[in-house]
Design an enzyme around this catalytic site. Structure first.
Site, PDB file in Angstrom:
ATOM      1  N   HIS A 153      -2.271 -16.280   7.720  1.00 61.46           N
ATOM      2  CA  HIS A 153      -3.549 -16.333   6.999  1.00 61.46           C
ATOM      3  C   HIS A 153      -3.477 -17.182   5.744  1.00 61.46           C
ATOM      4  O   HIS A 153      -4.426 -17.226   4.971  1.00 61.46           O
ATOM      5  CB  HIS A 153      -4.016 -14.916   6.657  1.00 61.46           C
ATOM      6  CG  HIS A 153      -4.274 -14.080   7.876  1.00 61.46           C
ATOM      7  ND1 HIS A 153      -4.290 -12.694   7.859  1.00 61.46           N
ATOM      8  CD2 HIS A 153      -4.526 -14.428   9.160  1.00 61.46           C
ATOM      9  CE1 HIS A 153      -4.536 -12.241   9.085  1.00 61.46           C
ATOM     10  NE2 HIS A 153      -4.685 -13.272   9.884  1.00 61.46           N
TER      11      HIS A 153
ATOM     12  N   VAL B 182       6.982   2.325   3.998  1.00 65.67           N
ATOM     13  CA  VAL B 182       7.830   1.247   4.496  1.00 65.67           C
ATOM     14  C   VAL B 182       9.099   1.115   3.651  1.00 65.67           C
ATOM     15  O   VAL B 182      10.198   0.965   4.199  1.00 65.67           O
ATOM     16  CB  VAL B 182       7.053  -0.087   4.519  1.00 65.67           C
ATOM     17  CG1 VAL B 182       7.968  -1.227   4.935  1.00 65.67           C
ATOM     18  CG2 VAL B 182       5.867   0.001   5.462  1.00 65.67           C
TER      19      VAL B 182
END
Length: 465
Positions: A134, A253
């Site tokens: 992106h 995470v």
């Protein structure tokens, strides 16, 4: 992501599912899954990591679809979250730096990111081993020659639009464009092709902090399945690809990856940020040749008109304080003009005050002034100089170290441009603080040490700082 980036995006009604419920595996289940993931990584021969906004939330960058995500709050009519740091000063997380450690050990072969925060590049992942699907809020590219320019400031546009700068290649000079996609923009073919290639080659695709909703990017990990590869998903929310995964971990995470690194008996490298700026000292004789009119300017290495975001103000003083008054420069461009006697020599002291997000408040550099003396230009080995600075910052556990990287001189009119490097952030990681119950795996299942030294070599892309 950057709130500025979200505001620059074109409006669309449907941004996908938002406000998704978060799930947390129990401590026992989480530890068991971390151990499974560590074994999968150790056995892998072509590890690919696919990342989303969830790996950057611990960096102070809000995500989009979480309970406090940007689009979630927008849909609920609530105020947007505030970033804890300026976007350009966000530092890589423990996960970002663990991936650097895995890449340096030859375990991680490629990273695919949907993020535009630039933290993978800033952390030290090589450009040739990274696909930013992106775009990157800090990257400009030349549409003519393909050169890439990595900036220390967030670009003013998105949507592949022209920026205010041009390619520095004298043979080119084309107008640069930003690299961040808007909703209607297609994924860049070069990034997409590399991502597809490595997913097909991957025997393990590790998806970190992504809801896997945005097509076609979310389908990339599935390409590994055709060759017998496995998918592992680490995310707090459920994803549409969970049923395709060999392992799904619901946990933070950073905690998961810290546990994996400890089990693999691998250290997470520290993050050292080094910023560059230039000083330009211009000198000319007065009409009666008795005085020197001089100007000193503190500017960005990306151009005189480019912002210098990490410096808040500059205090200028002199070794001969009786003759010259001190000055404070608190607005950009940082510029000071003075007149001195032709024969006078002295030192100019610049006390640089850093902006929010830097690890130290200030540092001081010295610039000798002698109009009658001739100073030769030079260019040091930049990489070697920066590496020495990193080593010194790690050893001292502090920032503020500075060094001269390059100096260019012009005789008529007399001027010298000096490029300085400064350590502005030092961040270390201790995974034992978050996973003290984990025991490192001394050897792998195949009897090999887990820190493989072989590094795959790829074709380097042309990128300029």
């Amino acid at each position: 992501m950057s709130l500025g980036y979200a505001e620059k995006l074109s409006f669309i009604e449907d941004v996908g599912q938002v406000g998704m419920t978060e799930f947390f595996d129990s401590a026992h289940v989480l530890q068991d899954k971390i151990e499974q993931l560590a074994k999968l990584i150790e056995k892998s021969r072509h590890l690919v990591v696919f990342t989303g906004a969830g790996i950057s939330t611990s960096c102070g960058i809000p995500d989009f679809r979480g309970p406090k995500g940007i689009w979630t709050l927008q849909r609920e009519g609530q105020p947007l979250p505030e970033a804890s740091l300026p976007f350009h000063r966000a530092m890589p997380s423990m996960t970002h730096m663990a991936l650097v450690g895995l890449e340096k050990a030859g375990i991680l072969k490629f990273v695919i990111s949907q993020n535009v925060d630039g933290l993978h590049l800033r952390s030290g992942i090589p450009r040739e081993k990274l696909a930013e699907l992106h775009g990157n809020s800090f990257m400009e590219t030349c549409p003519s020659c393909g050169a890439e320019y990595y900036r220390d400031f967030e670009l003013e546009t998105i949507g592949l639009k022209e920026t205010s700068r041009r390619c520095s290649d004298e043979k080119c000079g084309a107008k640069l464009r930003d690299t961040v996609l808007d909703w209607e923009d297609a994924l860049p073919p070069k990034e997409m092709n590399l991502a597809e290639k490595h997913c097909r080659m991957g025997d393990l695709v590790l998806c970190l902090g992504t809801s896997l909703q945005i097509t076609p990017a979310c389908n990339l990990p599935l390409k590994s399945l055709r060759g017998g590869g496995k998918i592992v998903i680490v995310n707090l929310q459920k994803t549409p690809k969970d049923k395709k995964a060999s392992l799904v971990i619901h946990g933070f995470v950073d905690k998961v990856i810290a546990g994996v690194m400890e089990l693999l008996n691998m250290k997470i490298p520290p993050y050292i940020r080094i910023d560059l700026f230039q000083t330009i000292l211009s000198q000319s004789l007065s009409s009666d040749k008795k005085f020197v009119n001089w100007t000193i300017r503190i500017a960005s290495v990306h151009g005189l008109s480019a912002p210098l975001p990490f410096i808040k103000s500059v205090e200028v003083s002199f070794s001969n304080n009786q003759n010259y008054k001190e000055a404070t420069l608190d607005t950009q461009p940082f510029l000071l003009k003075r007149r001195t006697v032709l024969t006078e020599t002295f030192e100019i002291f610049l006390n640089l005050k850093f902006s929010d997000g830097c690890g130290c408040l200030n540092t001081r550099i010295e610039i000798p002034f002698n109009f009658q003396d001739s100073i030769e230009g030079f260019k040091l080995d930049k990489n070697a100089t920066l590496e020495k600075m990193r080593d010194a910052a790690i050893e001292d556990s502090k920032c503020g170290q500075n060094a001269v990287v390059e100096r260019k001189t012009v005789l008529v009119p007399k001027s010298e441009t000096t490029v300085h490097a400064i350590v502005t952030n030092v961040k270390t990681f201790d995974y034992q603080l978050s996973n003290g119950d984990m025991k490192p795996m001394k050897e792998g299942l195949n009897g090999l040490k887990t820190t493989r030294k072989q590094r795959s070599k790829g074709r380097k892309r042309k990128m300029r700082l």
